[in-house]
Design a protein around this motif. Structure first.
Motif, PDB file in Angstrom:
ATOM      1  N   MET A   1      28.665   0.928  22.370  1.00  0.00           N
ATOM      2  CA  MET A   1      29.372   0.850  23.793  1.00  0.00           C
ATOM      3  C   MET A   1      30.793   0.200  23.105  1.00  0.00           C
ATOM      4  O   MET A   1      30.787  -0.489  22.062  1.00  0.00           O
ATOM      5  N   ILE A  22      30.328  11.983  21.370  1.00  0.00           N
ATOM      6  CA  ILE A  22      30.679  12.287  22.881  1.00  0.00           C
ATOM      7  C   ILE A  22      30.930  13.838  22.739  1.00  0.00           C
ATOM      8  O   ILE A  22      30.389  14.632  23.828  1.00  0.00           O
ATOM      9  N   SER A  83      22.337  12.169  20.964  1.00  0.00           N
ATOM     10  CA  SER A  83      22.661  12.155  22.358  1.00  0.00           C
ATOM     11  C   SER A  83      22.073  13.543  23.129  1.00  0.00           C
ATOM     12  O   SER A  83      21.267  13.546  24.174  1.00  0.00           O
ATOM     13  N   ARG A 159      28.286  11.320  28.848  1.00  0.00           N
ATOM     14  CA  ARG A 159      28.285  10.754  27.656  1.00  0.00           C
ATOM     15  C   ARG A 159      29.384   9.602  27.336  1.00  0.00           C
ATOM     16  O   ARG A 159      29.136   8.559  26.805  1.00  0.00           O
ATOM     17  N   ARG A 163      29.145   5.608  26.746  1.00  0.00           N
ATOM     18  CA  ARG A 163      29.668   4.660  25.873  1.00  0.00           C
ATOM     19  C   ARG A 163      30.686   3.661  26.365  1.00  0.00           C
ATOM     20  O   ARG A 163      30.549   2.557  25.538  1.00  0.00           O
TER      21      ARG A 163
END
Length: 247
Positions: A1, A22, A83, A159, A163
């Motif tokens: 993060m 991402i 992901s 995404r 994040r």
């Protein structure tokens, strides 16, 4: 993060590294967007990332799409990115279609368009993902290109928000009552997801979700059906009932 402030202050390399994953197997997208800093909010950042992808041209976008792996029905392969593993694992397609049948659909789609089927899984039920695959398989290539770009936009926005630790915008289903109704039941793909006693008048929100999964819904007002399909995964879907338990 990470945080938006940290991204704005990072080196170009640090910015790209913090946003790795991402855009599926395409760190160059974030690297190209770094020069557009500072960003006021997550929306501005996502817009810049999508602009970097679009400005790269058709060949680069096609290569980017081909970095995605096809949908699977059954055990997830080790080759999936983290992901993609989370997104596919959250939607058990294997309960609705066999692995060979899905593989054949994937192959037909790739043969027709030259890249794999990309869809924002978090915005749809498993059944609706398969409906969308069939629908788009019949589309003209010229129409499918912008559709694929739109789906990439949805996937990457979810995404990115994750994040940054920011909430995904939600959707809801609200019923407006104009006549006497005792009980409301909401089904999605044949499964009950909400039930409640109807209020004396006015309206009631039956369901909230972030994002709302698109698919086949049925509202039962005192047992009488009203079938509908929400058009948006974010915002409010309003169902007016204009008569006693009418649909």
């Amino acid at each position: 993060m990470t945080t938006l402030a940290a991204l704005n202050a990072a080196s170009a390399g640090g910015f790209a590294s913090a946003l790795d994953g991402i855009f599926e197997r395409a760190p160059w997208v974030a690297a190209d967007a770094a020069a557009a800093r500072p960003f006021a909010d997550a929306s501005a950042l996502h817009t810049a990332l999508m602009r970097a992808l679009e400005n790269a041209g058709e060949a680069a976008f096609r290569a980017f799409l081909n970095g995605h792996e096809p949908l699977v029905a059954g055990p997830l392969p080790d080759s999936l990115t983290a992901s993609s593993r989370l997104e596919q694992g959250d939607l058990p397609l294997g309960a609705l279609i066999g692995a060979d049948a899905l593989a054949a659909l994937n192959a037909a789609y790739r043969q027709r368009f030259g890249f794999p089927f990309v869809v924002a899984l978090r915005r749809r039920t498993a059944a609706d993902v398969l409906r969308e695959l069939h629908r788009r398989l019949a589309a003209e290539p010229a129409a499918e290109w912008p559709q694929a770009l739109a789906e990439v936009g949805h996937v990457t926005r979810f995404r990115l928000l994750a994040r940054l630790g920011e909430p995904v915008p939600g959707g809801s289903i609200r019923v407006e009552l104009a006549g006497p109704v005792r009980a409301l039941v909401l089904e999605r793909e044949g499964q009950v997801i909400a039930r409640m006693a109807a209020p004396a008048g006015g309206g009631v929100t039956l369901w909230r979700e972030a994002p709302l999964r698109l698919g086949a819904y049925r509202l039962l007002a005192d047992g009488r059906p009203h079938d509908f399909r929400p058009e948006q995964a974010e915002g409010e879907t309003v169902l007016p009932l204009r008569g006693p338990a009418s649909g």
